[in-house]
Write an enzyme that holds these catalytic residues in place. Sequence first.
Site, PDB file in Angstrom:
ATOM      1  N   SER A  62       0.825  -1.202   0.000  1.00 42.77           N
ATOM      2  CA  SER A  62       0.000   0.000   0.000  1.00 42.77           C
ATOM      3  C   SER A  62       0.861   1.255   0.000  1.00 42.77           C
ATOM      4  CB  SER A  62      -0.907   0.024   1.229  1.00 42.77           C
ATOM      5  OG  SER A  62      -1.623   1.234   1.239  1.00 42.77           O
ATOM      6  N   LYS A  65      -4.733  -6.496   3.077  1.00 39.64           N
ATOM      7  CA  LYS A  65      -4.624  -5.313   2.192  1.00 39.64           C
ATOM      8  C   LYS A  65      -6.008  -4.904   1.686  1.00 39.64           C
ATOM      9  CE  LYS A  65      -2.838  -2.296  -0.799  1.00 39.64           C
ATOM     10  NZ  LYS A  65      -3.668  -2.134  -1.923  1.00 39.64           N
ATOM     11  N   HIS A 117      -7.679  -3.054   4.413  1.00 36.07           N
ATOM     12  CA  HIS A 117      -7.076  -1.717   4.448  1.00 36.07           C
ATOM     13  C   HIS A 117      -7.786  -0.809   3.447  1.00 36.07           C
ATOM     14  CE1 HIS A 117      -4.495   1.258   2.509  1.00 36.07           C
ATOM     15  NE2 HIS A 117      -3.921   1.443   3.674  1.00 36.07           N
ATOM     16  N   ASN A 118      -7.957  -1.294   2.230  1.00 33.27           N
ATOM     17  CA  ASN A 118      -8.586  -0.467   1.202  1.00 33.27           C
ATOM     18  C   ASN A 118     -10.048  -0.180   1.528  1.00 33.27           C
ATOM     19  OD1 ASN A 118      -6.118  -0.948   0.009  1.00 33.27           O
ATOM     20  ND2 ASN A 118      -6.960  -1.065  -2.049  1.00 33.27           N
ATOM     21  N   GLU A 165     -10.092   2.460   4.006  1.00 35.29           N
ATOM     22  CA  GLU A 165      -9.726   3.699   3.294  1.00 35.29           C
ATOM     23  C   GLU A 165     -10.965   4.323   2.624  1.00 35.29           C
ATOM     24  OE1 GLU A 165      -6.356   3.113   0.564  1.00 35.29           O
ATOM     25  OE2 GLU A 165      -7.506   4.187  -0.944  1.00 35.29           O
ATOM     26  N   ARG A 195     -20.072   6.072  -3.680  1.00 34.44           N
ATOM     27  CA  ARG A 195     -19.355   6.293  -4.943  1.00 34.44           C
ATOM     28  C   ARG A 195     -20.230   5.847  -6.123  1.00 34.44           C
ATOM     29  NH1 ARG A 195     -12.879   4.971  -4.413  1.00 34.44           N
ATOM     30  NH2 ARG A 195     -12.582   5.752  -2.289  1.00 34.44           N
TER      31      ARG A 195
HETATM   32  P1  NAP Z   1      -0.272  -2.027 -14.500  1.00 34.84           P
HETATM   33  O1  NAP Z   1      -0.636  -0.894 -15.392  1.00 34.84           O
HETATM   34  O2  NAP Z   1      -1.313  -2.578 -13.601  1.00 34.84           O
HETATM   35  O3  NAP Z   1       0.329  -3.216 -15.384  1.00 34.84           O
HETATM   36  C1  NAP Z   1       1.274  -2.955 -16.389  1.00 34.84           C
HETATM   37  C2  NAP Z   1       2.423  -3.933 -16.273  1.00 34.84           C
HETATM   38  O4  NAP Z   1       1.918  -5.279 -16.361  1.00 34.84           O
HETATM   39  C3  NAP Z   1       3.400  -3.768 -17.418  1.00 34.84           C
HETATM   40  O5  NAP Z   1       4.701  -3.961 -16.901  1.00 34.84           O
HETATM   41  C4  NAP Z   1       2.981  -4.885 -18.358  1.00 34.84           C
HETATM   42  O6  NAP Z   1       4.000  -5.298 -19.230  1.00 34.84           O
HETATM   43  C5  NAP Z   1       2.668  -5.965 -17.372  1.00 34.84           C
HETATM   44  N1  NAP Z   1       1.844  -7.037 -17.922  1.00 34.84           N
HETATM   45  C6  NAP Z   1       0.526  -7.003 -18.216  1.00 34.84           C
HETATM   46  N2  NAP Z   1       0.135  -8.198 -18.702  1.00 34.84           N
HETATM   47  C7  NAP Z   1       1.227  -8.992 -18.703  1.00 34.84           C
HETATM   48  C8  NAP Z   1       1.457 -10.340 -19.103  1.00 34.84           C
HETATM   49  N3  NAP Z   1       0.463 -11.089 -19.583  1.00 34.84           N
HETATM   50  N4  NAP Z   1       2.703 -10.834 -18.969  1.00 34.84           N
HETATM   51  C9  NAP Z   1       3.697 -10.064 -18.471  1.00 34.84           C
HETATM   52  N5  NAP Z   1       3.553  -8.802 -18.095  1.00 34.84           N
HETATM   53  C10 NAP Z   1       2.323  -8.272 -18.207  1.00 34.84           C
HETATM   54  O7  NAP Z   1       1.014  -1.598 -13.628  1.00 34.84           O
HETATM   55  P2  NAP Z   1       1.096  -0.736 -12.294  1.00 34.84           P
HETATM   56  O8  NAP Z   1       0.132   0.409 -12.310  1.00 34.84           O
HETATM   57  O9  NAP Z   1       2.531  -0.453 -12.055  1.00 34.84           O
HETATM   58  O10 NAP Z   1       0.547  -1.737 -11.179  1.00 34.84           O
HETATM   59  C11 NAP Z   1       1.182  -2.965 -10.906  1.00 34.84           C
HETATM   60  C12 NAP Z   1       0.397  -3.713  -9.820  1.00 34.84           C
HETATM   61  O11 NAP Z   1       0.382  -2.903  -8.649  1.00 34.84           O
HETATM   62  C13 NAP Z   1      -1.069  -3.966 -10.162  1.00 34.84           C
HETATM   63  O12 NAP Z   1      -1.472  -5.178  -9.599  1.00 34.84           O
HETATM   64  C14 NAP Z   1      -1.798  -2.850  -9.506  1.00 34.84           C
HETATM   65  O13 NAP Z   1      -3.120  -3.181  -9.174  1.00 34.84           O
HETATM   66  C15 NAP Z   1      -0.965  -2.634  -8.302  1.00 34.84           C
HETATM   67  N6  NAP Z   1      -1.039  -1.233  -7.864  1.00 34.84           N
HETATM   68  C16 NAP Z   1      -0.968  -0.975  -6.586  1.00 34.84           C
HETATM   69  C17 NAP Z   1      -1.023   0.310  -6.166  1.00 34.84           C
HETATM   70  C18 NAP Z   1      -0.922   0.546  -4.730  1.00 34.84           C
HETATM   71  O14 NAP Z   1      -1.111   1.631  -4.230  1.00 34.84           O
HETATM   72  N7  NAP Z   1      -0.595  -0.478  -4.007  1.00 34.84           N
HETATM   73  C19 NAP Z   1      -1.141   1.395  -7.000  1.00 34.84           C
HETATM   74  C20 NAP Z   1      -1.189   1.120  -8.296  1.00 34.84           C
HETATM   75  C21 NAP Z   1      -1.125  -0.212  -8.725  1.00 34.84           C
HETATM   76  P3  NAP Z   1       4.187  -4.543 -20.672  1.00 34.84           P
HETATM   77  O15 NAP Z   1       4.960  -3.311 -20.384  1.00 34.84           O
HETATM   78  O16 NAP Z   1       4.926  -5.525 -21.483  1.00 34.84           O
HETATM   79  O17 NAP Z   1       2.803  -4.257 -21.187  1.00 34.84           O
END
Ligand code: NAP
Length: 480
Positions: A129, A183, A186-187, A190, A288
């Site tokens: 988070s 987690k 948590h959300n 939030e 929402r």
């Molecule tokens: P994202 O937009 O959710 O995903 C894009 C990434 O996934 C890219 O690196 C993409 O590779 C890869 N990808 C998608 N399909 C794939 C596949 N079939 N095989 C291999 N790679 C694949 O990225 P993000 O926003 O950085 O988020 C990453 C994770 O963190 C997600 O699960 C998201 O929900 C989570 N998240 C958490 C928070 C938080 O506050 N904790 C905030 C945002 C996101 P390519 O570049 O090759 O397309």
Amino acid sequence: MTQANIGVVGLAVMGSNLARNLASREGNTVAIFNRSYEKTQTLLDEHPEAGFLPAADYAEFAATLSKPRTAIIMVQAGRGTDAVIDELVKVFEPGDIIVDGGNALFTDTIRREKAVRETGINFVGAGISGGEEGALNGPSIMPGGSDESWVTLGPILKSIAAVAEGEPCVTHVGHDGAGHFVKMIHNGIEYADMQLIAEAYDLIRRGTGKSPAEIADIFAEWNRGELESYLIEITAEVLRQVDAETGAPLVDVILDQAGAKGTGAWTVQSALDLGIPVSGIAEAVFARSLSSKPAQRAAAAELPGPSDAWTVADPDAFVEDVRRALYASKIVAYSQGFDEIVAGAEQYGWDIKKGEIAKIWRGGCIIRAQFLNRITDAYDADPGLVALLTAPYFRDALVDSQEAWRRVVVAATQAGIPSPAFSSSLSYYDGLRAERLPAALVQGQRDFFGAHTYKRIDKDGTFHTLWSGDRTEVQAVDSH
Ligand code: NAP
């Protein structure tokens, strides 16, 4: 060949920031891999200081990692995560560790952990988070998975987590899906916290006529007291913001339709399955949804509200009432969230330390707040606490606040201002403390139309009434 002690798969915003965070800590060498090489190249070009070891494919990625290989997946949740796991399992060996740091649904994590465990590889679902800023500078981390994987993973995660009062905001939450479950809660909390703050703002604005900038000052002041938290702090910032284009308060220019990525809904769905009334979180999710129904809102805009105009006689007293109502409602929302953690732990067999969870939420994450120390204290003092809101500190706070809470909910109702989270939290409080509930009547109705039976207050057993007009005959169905 130089090897990496940790790897990151998926180099979009979250993954690249987490990789940079890992690389910045003493002792870490970070292998990086992304499905399309452009993101890998961009990260290498922009951050040569990180000393990343790039890999062009999964086999090279595995070869770059020292054993036990440890890789954190930060890719699109769902199919993306499954696709990466399938590839890593082919190139990793028993004893290696695959961590999913994405926003996975905890039941998916349970399924994945079971499947990966059969290969001898450890699978850890870790809730992370704090958004992109947290990923880079220190998130709150909620890992599940096996005890064996925690031995290797613990020190690495401790090195990158946020620090609150000298302690890293990470703990081994429990096995398999426990981390992603916590987690998710948590959300959900939030969502409730944000909705309560939004209702407080709305009531003050419409009740006192204060401007967003003036209300920003009120929130900044609240942030110096028991409400001190990241969400109160950023609320003041948002309310103070002026739109560069129009010169109007930005909050008045933003379309009033709130988005959601689904984790709040997961919390409520899971609560329904577990039978836990998380009414504050549910109302926040529904608020929402309601906001995002423009056609219905336009159609209903013709419906009448109260006939009298609303004026608050004493604005300062009203603001203080709203502050107390917000604090009381917040206690309810957290109490409900922890109830869901307790129920989930029981259902899935996790040994979750509630006080530890409150501790690791004190830094790095969106709901970070002073208040969490009080929750840790409450569970430390009584690990078997049946309802957080009955712990002495929270009980006292509710005793102090409940009259103000009622005044605010009455005022909101009379003024026709929606306050779903404030009012449902107050109803929950009154429901929980009620000596007798009309659930007795519901049981009578159920027995009438469905012979669902009921229990009595005066003797043991299960009973059914032969309903026939005025005279009824009672049958003992199953009395012992
Ligand atoms: P994202 O937009 O959710 O995903 C894009 C990434 O996934 C890219 O690196 C993409 O590779 C890869 N990808 C998608 N399909 C794939 C596949 N079939 N095989 C291999 N790679 C694949 O990225 P993000 O926003 O950085 O988020 C990453 C994770 O963190 C997600 O699960 C998201 O929900 C989570 N998240 C958490 C928070 C938080 O506050 N904790 C905030 C945002 C996101 P390519 O570049 O090759 O397309």
